[in-house]
Structures are given as C-alpha cells and as structure tokens.
Enzyme design. Structure first.
Site, PDB file in Angstrom:
ATOM      1  N   ASP A  35       0.853  -1.194   0.000  1.00  0.00           N
ATOM      2  CA  ASP A  35       0.000   0.000   0.000  1.00  0.00           C
ATOM      3  C   ASP A  35       0.890   1.246   0.000  1.00  0.00           C
ATOM      4  O   ASP A  35       1.889   1.312   0.714  1.00  0.00           O
ATOM      5  CB  ASP A  35      -0.900  -0.013   1.248  1.00  0.00           C
ATOM      6  CG  ASP A  35      -2.028   0.993   1.146  1.00  0.00           C
ATOM      7  OD1 ASP A  35      -3.193   0.583   1.104  1.00  0.00           O
ATOM      8  OD2 ASP A  35      -1.751   2.224   1.110  1.00  0.00           O
ATOM      9  N   ILE A  36       0.501   2.221  -0.833  1.00  0.00           N
ATOM     10  CA  ILE A  36       1.332   3.425  -1.001  1.00  0.00           C
ATOM     11  C   ILE A  36       1.352   4.300   0.265  1.00  0.00           C
ATOM     12  O   ILE A  36       2.287   5.070   0.484  1.00  0.00           O
ATOM     13  CB  ILE A  36       0.831   4.247  -2.221  1.00  0.00           C
ATOM     14  CG1 ILE A  36       1.918   5.160  -2.754  1.00  0.00           C
ATOM     15  CG2 ILE A  36      -0.430   5.029  -1.898  1.00  0.00           C
ATOM     16  CD1 ILE A  36       1.582   5.766  -4.110  1.00  0.00           C
ATOM     17  N   GLN A  98     -14.821   2.663   0.934  1.00  0.00           N
ATOM     18  CA  GLN A  98     -13.968   2.257  -0.202  1.00  0.00           C
ATOM     19  C   GLN A  98     -13.551   3.494  -0.991  1.00  0.00           C
ATOM     20  O   GLN A  98     -14.390   4.334  -1.342  1.00  0.00           O
ATOM     21  CB  GLN A  98     -14.728   1.273  -1.116  1.00  0.00           C
ATOM     22  CG  GLN A  98     -13.863   0.721  -2.238  1.00  0.00           C
ATOM     23  CD  GLN A  98     -14.565  -0.360  -3.070  1.00  0.00           C
ATOM     24  OE1 GLN A  98     -15.757  -0.606  -2.905  1.00  0.00           O
ATOM     25  NE2 GLN A  98     -13.832  -0.988  -3.956  1.00  0.00           N
ATOM     26  N   HIS A 104     -10.055  -5.050  -3.466  1.00  0.00           N
ATOM     27  CA  HIS A 104      -8.772  -5.378  -2.837  1.00  0.00           C
ATOM     28  C   HIS A 104      -8.994  -5.804  -1.398  1.00  0.00           C
ATOM     29  O   HIS A 104      -9.936  -5.357  -0.752  1.00  0.00           O
ATOM     30  CB  HIS A 104      -7.804  -4.186  -2.902  1.00  0.00           C
ATOM     31  CG  HIS A 104      -8.395  -2.898  -2.437  1.00  0.00           C
ATOM     32  ND1 HIS A 104      -9.217  -2.123  -3.216  1.00  0.00           N
ATOM     33  CD2 HIS A 104      -8.309  -2.261  -1.247  1.00  0.00           C
ATOM     34  CE1 HIS A 104      -9.595  -1.056  -2.553  1.00  0.00           C
ATOM     35  NE2 HIS A 104      -9.074  -1.117  -1.345  1.00  0.00           N
ATOM     36  N   HIS A 106      -7.153  -5.666   2.192  1.00  0.00           N
ATOM     37  CA  HIS A 106      -6.054  -5.088   2.975  1.00  0.00           C
ATOM     38  C   HIS A 106      -5.530  -6.126   3.961  1.00  0.00           C
ATOM     39  O   HIS A 106      -6.319  -6.736   4.699  1.00  0.00           O
ATOM     40  CB  HIS A 106      -6.560  -3.913   3.829  1.00  0.00           C
ATOM     41  CG  HIS A 106      -6.928  -2.691   3.094  1.00  0.00           C
ATOM     42  ND1 HIS A 106      -6.071  -1.630   2.929  1.00  0.00           N
ATOM     43  CD2 HIS A 106      -8.094  -2.329   2.497  1.00  0.00           C
ATOM     44  CE1 HIS A 106      -6.691  -0.663   2.255  1.00  0.00           C
ATOM     45  NE2 HIS A 106      -7.918  -1.059   1.983  1.00  0.00           N
TER      46      HIS A 106
END
Ligand code: 5GP
Ligand code: ZN
Length: 161
Positions: A35-36, A98, A104, A106
């Site tokens: 994750d960024i 979301q 996705h 997490h």
C-alpha cells in the site's frame, strides 16, 4: 453503469505496468503489492487482475482464490513486519469507506498502540433484543433461499419488528 466505467482506475494502471508499484506476490489471476500509504510497514493489498469493483461484484471462484493468496501472505507479512496482530479488511462501497473501486483485500500488520482504530463492537451501537437478532437472521436465511426478494435499506431493516 459502474463507477469504474466512468473513472480512471489506478490499480488497473498498476496491473498493466503503467504505474510504479512494489509487488510482493503475483500469479495469473492476482497481484499483491505494498500500500502506497501504509497504516504500518508491511501493509499489503491483494488485488485481482480482472477489474471488479467491489466485494458484491466478485465472482465466487476469484474471491476464494484472493482469500487463499491473503492466507498465504499473512504469515510472511507478520514475520517480516514483526506484527503482533493483523487486520484483514475489505471496504465495499462508498458508505463502507472504499476509495479505490477495484476490489482489494487489505492485510494490515498491527502493533499495540499504533493508533489505527477499527474497534468492534462499535461503541455507539446498543445491543438489540434477541428477537431483533433472530428476526434479522431469519430474513437473511429467507434472502439466501430467494435472492430475488426485495430488500430494504439498513435503517428500514433495523426498524422491522
Ligand atoms: P480503500 O479505502 O479503497 O479500501 O483503500 C484504498 C487503498 O489503496 C488505500 O490504503 C491507499 O493508500 C491505497 N492506494 C491508493 N492509491 C494507490 C496507489 O497508487 N498505489 C498503491 N500501492 N496503493 C494505493
Ligand atoms: Zn481497475
């Protein structure tokens, strides 16, 4: 028409190789990457290559595969991050928070006191009478038997005696 048809999808860009990413797993159907903006170091997203908006749109077999990948990754993430715990989170729809409309999962390594809060039970909720819980369970059983039956909003559902 779904949100994805109208908006640009950053995860599709990543899958096409058109955006920078740090990949930690991939196979023919899925990819997992860092994750960024991680909650903690080691925060991973498990993503289908196919553009599917949310949990409710996910083909069952693909969903099973993605959760299988998540289960493979979780112990490795825990080991590498030294996490004490892990949250496995899927946010499905704007009301659920979301932000990226490409499904996705997490995988969020957790430590005591890290400040991230997904605490349940929800402090603002009461404990409903058992009859209400039984009634909701019965309605879900009915919907499973007959998926075409109309459903109310969550507020309407909660109000039904
Ligand atoms: P959601 O709220 O949709 O469940 O979470 C979306 C997640 O995607 C967020 O945790 C966010 O940091 C992450 N994210 C958003 N854009 C990018 C990106 O371009 N690259 C990566 N690796 N993660 C992203
Ligand atoms: Zn996409």
């Amino acid at each position: 028409m779904g949100t994805a048809a109208l908006t640009h999808c950053i995860f599709c860009d990543i899958i096409k190789g058109a955006a920078e990413v740090s990949v930690c797993y991939e196979d023919t159907e899925s990819i997992a990457f860092m994750d960024i903006q991680p909650v903690n170091a080691g925060h991973v997203l498990v993503v289908p290559r196919q553009h599917v908006e949310s949990f409710l749109d996910l083909p069952k077999r693909l969903g099973t595969h993605l959760f299988d990948v998540a289960m493979q990754l979780a112990p490795a993430i825990r080991k590498v991050s030294g996490a004490e715990g892990m949250n496995v989170i899927v946010s499905s729809g704007a009301a659920a928070g979301q932000d990226v409309y490409h499904f996705h999962i997490h995988l969020i390594p957790r430590r005591q006191g890290d400040g991230f809060d997904v605490r349940l039970p929800f402090a603002e909720s009461d404990m409903p009478d058992r009859t209400i819980l039984d009634m909701m369970a019965a309605r879900i059983i009915g919907a499973l038997r007959d998926p075409t039956r109309s459903q109310g909003t969550p507020r309407e559902a909660a109000a039904v005696p």
